[in-house]
Design an enzyme around this catalytic site. Sequence first.
Site, mmCIF file in Angstrom:
data_model
loop_
_atom_site.group_PDB
_atom_site.id
_atom_site.type_symbol
_atom_site.label_atom_id
_atom_site.label_comp_id
_atom_site.label_asym_id
_atom_site.label_seq_id
_atom_site.Cartn_x
_atom_site.Cartn_y
_atom_site.Cartn_z
ATOM 1 N N MET A 38 0.837 -1.201 0.000
ATOM 2 C CA MET A 38 0.000 0.000 0.000
ATOM 3 C C MET A 38 0.873 1.252 0.000
ATOM 4 S SD MET A 38 -3.449 -0.925 1.994
ATOM 5 C CE MET A 38 -2.898 -0.635 3.664
ATOM 6 N N GLY A 39 2.127 1.104 -0.419
ATOM 7 C CA GLY A 39 3.016 2.266 -0.487
ATOM 8 C C GLY A 39 3.543 2.672 0.877
ATOM 9 N N HIS A 45 9.223 -3.498 3.456
ATOM 10 C CA HIS A 45 8.783 -3.720 2.077
ATOM 11 C C HIS A 45 9.989 -4.018 1.168
ATOM 12 C CE1 HIS A 45 5.721 -0.756 3.673
ATOM 13 N NE2 HIS A 45 4.918 -1.703 3.257
ATOM 14 N N GLN A 69 -10.301 -2.721 2.384
ATOM 15 C CA GLN A 69 -9.805 -3.318 3.627
ATOM 16 C C GLN A 69 -9.812 -2.346 4.801
ATOM 17 O OE1 GLN A 69 -5.873 -4.229 1.787
ATOM 18 N NE2 GLN A 69 -5.027 -3.684 3.778
ATOM 19 N N GLU A 156 5.895 -11.636 7.287
ATOM 20 C CA GLU A 156 5.415 -12.308 8.505
ATOM 21 C C GLU A 156 4.919 -11.299 9.534
ATOM 22 O OE1 GLU A 156 8.477 -14.849 10.022
ATOM 23 O OE2 GLU A 156 8.087 -16.415 8.529
ATOM 24 N N LYS A 157 5.333 -10.037 9.393
ATOM 25 C CA LYS A 157 4.843 -8.967 10.264
ATOM 26 C C LYS A 157 3.324 -9.042 10.411
ATOM 27 C CE LYS A 157 4.325 -4.635 11.876
ATOM 28 N NZ LYS A 157 2.967 -4.356 11.455
ATOM 29 N N GLN A 161 -2.614 -12.078 8.131
ATOM 30 C CA GLN A 161 -2.813 -11.806 6.702
ATOM 31 C C GLN A 161 -2.092 -12.840 5.840
ATOM 32 O OE1 GLN A 161 -2.606 -7.774 4.761
ATOM 33 N NE2 GLN A 161 -0.509 -8.415 4.376
ATOM 34 N N SER A 193 6.777 -0.360 10.517
ATOM 35 C CA SER A 193 5.396 -0.226 10.065
ATOM 36 C C SER A 193 5.178 1.208 9.615
ATOM 37 C CB SER A 193 4.436 -0.553 11.210
ATOM 38 O OG SER A 193 3.125 -0.105 10.890
ATOM 39 N N SER A 194 4.341 1.365 8.592
ATOM 40 C CA SER A 194 4.038 2.725 8.136
ATOM 41 C C SER A 194 3.306 3.513 9.223
ATOM 42 C CB SER A 194 3.206 2.678 6.858
ATOM 43 O OG SER A 194 2.080 1.860 7.056
#
Length: 285
Positions: A38-39, A45, A69, A156-157, A161, A193-194
């Site tokens: 998702m950028g 990433h 989502q 795996e974070k 999901q 994490s973003s």
Amino acid sequence: MGPNQGAVMQVVRTLSDLRAACAAFRAQGRSIGLVPTMGALHAGHRALVRASVSSGAATAASIFVNPLQFGPNEDLSRYPRDEAGDLAALEAEGCELAWLPDVATMYPADAVTVVDLTGPAERWEGDARPGHFRGVATVCTKLFGQVRPDRAYFGEKDWQQLQVIRRVVADLLLPLEIVGIETVREADGLALSSRNRFLTVEDRATAPMLFDTLTGTAAKLRAGAEVESALADATARLTSGGFSVDYFALVDGPTLRPIGGMQENARLITTARLGSVRLLDNIAV
Ligand code: AMP
């Protein structure tokens, strides 16, 4: 330099351009690796991209902030976006194709099909975010149909999901392999994490306690501690440290079912909030 570093990355925004680019890779006899994102790309990433590039595959990364989502009260509009930075990061890792569809391409007005599942999508994030995994499963299935990758890479974070995607691919007999990549962390253990950018300075200092509690609890369980009390201790520690704990659980890794004792594939999973920021993490036990 990785195998494809220095190659020019194509940026495509329409299905016809995407199909032409993928057809060209296949005509060269190359397999295709897909990294859905998702950028707001960070080193987590980039590790997924690197894994695909180092396999020799032509690597495609998608950037699509998937409205399906996000719940009605979630942060879709404040989700961070940095297209120029993301494209530079992808190219630097040797990604050869960036797929940037718009919402109308992913969800045409006449589309009525979604991918919905029970099993690993139940409980935990599934309970906290109704419809979230339907959105994830639907968008990933569409991306797989668009790109037709040989392999797709997930972190795996986001443990639940990853298991949801594995289940969808198995159940729908989708012809690709799902590859899970180990969580990339800051030096102090905080999973990248973003969302970390939304932590206050004070909360950022508290945040590593989450991973620390996971590793401490895993060690206790391996040493034979009773599961229920080890999980209660972990929750109490985090709560007194300033977290609001949504769950801290021991589960069977692939199915996400809670388990009451140690077994193969046992996984500790947690989501805990600092202020308005939800932090997700998990480790093998
Ligand atoms: P997102 O853009 O947040 O949807 O994430 C795209 C992919 O990157 C997902 O497969 C995530 O699990 C993965 N990812 C996110 N953070 C990390 C991390 N810290 N380490 C490894 N993979 C990650």
